[in-house]
Motif scaffolding. Structure first.
Motif, PDB file in Angstrom:
ATOM      1  N   UNK A   1      21.196  -0.916   5.749  1.00 39.38           N
ATOM      2  CA  UNK A   1      21.548   0.125   6.713  1.00 39.38           C
ATOM      3  C   UNK A   1      21.532   1.503   6.055  1.00 39.38           C
ATOM      4  N   UNK A   2      22.058   1.600   4.843  1.00 36.10           N
ATOM      5  CA  UNK A   2      22.116   2.905   4.179  1.00 36.10           C
ATOM      6  C   UNK A   2      20.723   3.404   3.816  1.00 36.10           C
ATOM      7  N   UNK A   3      19.823   2.499   3.388  1.00 37.93           N
ATOM      8  CA  UNK A   3      18.466   2.949   3.040  1.00 37.93           C
ATOM      9  C   UNK A   3      17.669   3.325   4.278  1.00 37.93           C
ATOM     10  N   UNK A   4      17.915   2.648   5.387  1.00 34.19           N
ATOM     11  CA  UNK A   4      17.247   3.054   6.618  1.00 34.19           C
ATOM     12  C   UNK A   4      17.771   4.421   7.060  1.00 34.19           C
ATOM     13  N   UNK A   5      19.081   4.633   6.936  1.00 34.07           N
ATOM     14  CA  UNK A   5      19.646   5.938   7.284  1.00 34.07           C
ATOM     15  C   UNK A   5      19.092   7.026   6.369  1.00 34.07           C
ATOM     16  N   UNK A   6      18.936   6.711   5.086  1.00 36.23           N
ATOM     17  CA  UNK A   6      18.350   7.657   4.129  1.00 36.23           C
ATOM     18  C   UNK A   6      16.934   8.041   4.551  1.00 36.23           C
ATOM     19  N   UNK A   7      16.132   7.032   4.920  1.00 43.85           N
ATOM     20  CA  UNK A   7      14.756   7.296   5.332  1.00 43.85           C
ATOM     21  C   UNK A   7      14.711   8.139   6.608  1.00 43.85           C
ATOM     22  N   UNK A   8      15.589   7.830   7.556  1.00 46.23           N
ATOM     23  CA  UNK A   8      15.646   8.628   8.789  1.00 46.23           C
ATOM     24  C   UNK A   8      16.021  10.080   8.479  1.00 46.23           C
TER      25      UNK A   8
ATOM     26  N   UNK B   1       0.813  -1.209   0.000  1.00 44.99           N
ATOM     27  CA  UNK B   1       0.000   0.000   0.000  1.00 44.99           C
ATOM     28  C   UNK B   1       0.846   1.257   0.000  1.00 44.99           C
ATOM     29  N   UNK B   2       2.059   1.163   0.552  1.00 43.50           N
ATOM     30  CA  UNK B   2       2.882   2.361   0.719  1.00 43.50           C
ATOM     31  C   UNK B   2       4.365   2.016   0.709  1.00 43.50           C
ATOM     32  N   UNK B   3       4.933   1.629  -0.439  1.00 42.01           N
ATOM     33  CA  UNK B   3       6.361   1.303  -0.474  1.00 42.01           C
ATOM     34  C   UNK B   3       7.225   2.520  -0.188  1.00 42.01           C
ATOM     35  N   UNK B   4       8.179   2.351   0.698  1.00 38.68           N
ATOM     36  CA  UNK B   4       9.055   3.452   1.075  1.00 38.68           C
ATOM     37  C   UNK B   4      10.402   2.894   1.495  1.00 38.68           C
ATOM     38  N   UNK B   5      11.437   3.692   1.363  1.00 40.56           N
ATOM     39  CA  UNK B   5      12.782   3.229   1.688  1.00 40.56           C
ATOM     40  C   UNK B   5      12.939   2.927   3.176  1.00 40.56           C
ATOM     41  N   UNK B   6      12.040   3.467   4.013  1.00 45.43           N
ATOM     42  CA  UNK B   6      12.139   3.226   5.447  1.00 45.43           C
ATOM     43  C   UNK B   6      11.323   2.057   5.930  1.00 45.43           C
ATOM     44  N   UNK B   7      10.467   1.495   5.077  1.00 44.67           N
ATOM     45  CA  UNK B   7       9.642   0.337   5.406  1.00 44.67           C
ATOM     46  C   UNK B   7       9.003   0.473   6.782  1.00 44.67           C
ATOM     47  N   UNK B   8       9.218  -0.511   7.651  1.00 39.35           N
ATOM     48  CA  UNK B   8       8.517  -0.574   8.933  1.00 39.35           C
ATOM     49  C   UNK B   8       8.818   0.628   9.832  1.00 39.35           C
TER      50      UNK B   8
END
Length: 492
Positions: free
Chosen positions: A324-331, A87-94
């Motif tokens: 790790x890099x995509x989670x950091x990007x989302x943050x 429903x909502x794809x995003x680099x930060x996911x959960x």
């Protein structure tokens, strides 16, 4: 930390989420074949090839029950995560979903904890790969190999997301082929066909060494503590979906295939081990797959498995750095990390986020050599329960977001959690039971306490940061966020 609040999600006049779109700047560089192998390879880590031996030693043949229960848990969590990601794809996911559904504190905390987990994994996998490579070329120091491995995969991650996908495609392909061949050989041997020496029967499962549960039913839970963390990585495909051409379709395929992936690769291969060899064989505890191949007189089993385990190490390191890099990007996008983490290079890669992640990994590798029993052990133990924290956050986020999406944009529910909300609550109860057991189990207590300590420190840091940010508020008002291309609803 940046003081800029995150930009609100696009909304339609009725208040429903707007059209789906890629996260700003990230490119759809992952092909369908990349996504397929990321989904498959995400559940096959070096922990399966090596760590399964510790689980067998702890629970005997009953480890199969541990794998079945844990596998069911992962299937349910992935279904919930898939519902939100489709429903909502995003680099930060959960982490992004927790931000919207539970509040900024939840997204900040679980995002940084997840980043910390994978940054530690970088050091673990690089060190494990270096041990194998140093065995092949002893003239080169082990720390040099760790440096070379991390530098090489940092380079592939910096080029483009497509280069990460291509490397992971081949890494995962080797792992999958190895498991399939192993199971095929094991089934032939179990049936009494070459390379076996005759029918094995069920004696190793039910007769020898104390029966199916030699340490009693409680050992099933002990086995779960060893098994549960080897499944971490299943969720990577939901982060990668935001860089695929059709995120919703990629997520649906990954979620629908998770059942057979766990059944074949984990339960199937471990069943071959405990069926063909006595569970208390010391070689099974040390090198379970090599022990089976040696028992079947397969030539060169040790060196071949070294190559496969090295591939699994490199695959996990490659995916860990990407994740790790995509989670950091989302943050960074949400103002929960330095805004520089959202800076992209010419390949559309968040280069600063990659360098920040690998830098922490280099520091952890350094401590693995100079302070293995102090600092590095703390890093390992304090990240040990993060998988459970992530999965619990997924459950609670899905409870909230499901109802909001049903009310505002039901067409986005192309993947639906089964028997909602009953299975969601049952999953939460099961994980709560595992958490309680970790507190009473001497082997799990240290990991849980240190992981909770780190979680509390991150939570406090998040609350301090958000109180200083003008206009900061819970993200639950934008529950569905940006989403990917729509697809016909799937009711299965």
């Amino acid at each position: 930390m940046s003081t800029h609040p995150p930009a609100p999600a696009a909304q339609s006049p009725q208040g429903a989420p707007g059209p789906q779109q890629q996260p700003q700047g990230l490119r759809a560089g992952l092909r369908t074949r990349h996504m397929s192998m990321i989904a498959i390879g995400g559940v096959i880590g070096a922990g399966l090839f090596i760590g399964s031996g510790a689980g067998i030693a702890a629970a005997g043949p009953g480890i199969l029950v541990s794998y079945v229960i844990t596998g069911l848990l992962v299937v349910l969590v992935m279904r919930m995560l898939g519902e939100m990601a489709a429903a909502s794809p995003t680099s930060g996911s959960f982490s992004a979903y927790a931000d919207r559904a539970l509040g900024r504190w939840a997204g900040f905390t679980i995002g940084w904890l997840y980043w910390f987990f994978w940054a530690v994994v970088l050091a673990v996998e690089a060190t494990a790969a270096a041990v194998i490579l140093a065995g092949w070329v002893p003239a080169v120091p082990q720390w040099t190999w760790a440096l070379v491995v991390m530098a090489a995969l940092t380079g592939t991650n910096l080029i483009s997301v497509g280069s990460y996908g291509e490397f992971e495609f081949w890494f995962a392909g080797i792992k999958v082929a190895a498991i399939v061949v192993f199971i095929a050989v094991g089934v032939l041997a179990f049936a009494g066909l070459p390379p076996g020496d005759g029918p094995v029967g069920l004696r190793h499962l039910t007769g020898d060494g104390g029966g199916f549960l030699p340490h009693g039913p409680g050992a099933i839970l002990s086995g779960m503590l060893l098994v549960i963390f080897s499944f971490m990585g299943s969720e990577i495909v939901t982060l990668a979906a935001s860089e695929a051409p059709n995120p919703a379709r990629a997520v649906r395929r990954a979620v629908n295939s998770v059942v057979w992936r766990i059944a074949v690769f984990y339960i199937g291969s471990v069943a071959v081990i405990v069926a063909l060899l006595p569970w208390d064989d010391p070689e099974v505890a040390r090198h379970p797959y090599v022990a089976v191949l040696d028992a079947l007189h397969i030539p060169g089993a040790g060196p071949v498995m070294d190559v496969i385990v090295l591939t699994a190490n490199l695959s996990c390191l490659n995916s860990g750095l990407y994740t790790a890099s995509r989670m950091a990007f989302s943050l960074g996008e949400r103002g929960d990390a330095p805004r520089s983490f959202t800076r992209l290079n010419r390949g559309g890669v968040p280069a600063v986020a990659v360098w920040a992640s690998v830098s922490f990994g280099f520091v952890a590798v350094f401590f693995s050599y100079v302070a293995q029993d102090t600092v590095f052990r703390f890093l390992m133990n304090s990240s040990g329960a993060i998988a459970l924290f992530v999965w619990l956050v997924v459950c609670f986020s899905q409870l909230r977001m499901r109802r909001v999406v049903e009310r505002e944009a039901p067409e986005r529910l192309t993947v639906r959690m089964w028997f909602f909300p009953y299975l969601t609550w049952a999953t939460i109860a099961l994980m709560a039971g595992v958490v309680v057991y970790m507190f009473v189990n001497p082997d799990g207590r240290v990991q849980m306490l240190l992981s909770l300590l780190v979680a509390v420190l991150v939570l406090v840091a998040g609350l301090v940061v958000h109180r200083r940010r003008p206009g900061a508020g819970a993200g639950a008002q934008e529950p569905a966020g940006d989403a990917g291309a729509q697809a016909p609803p799937e009711r299965g």
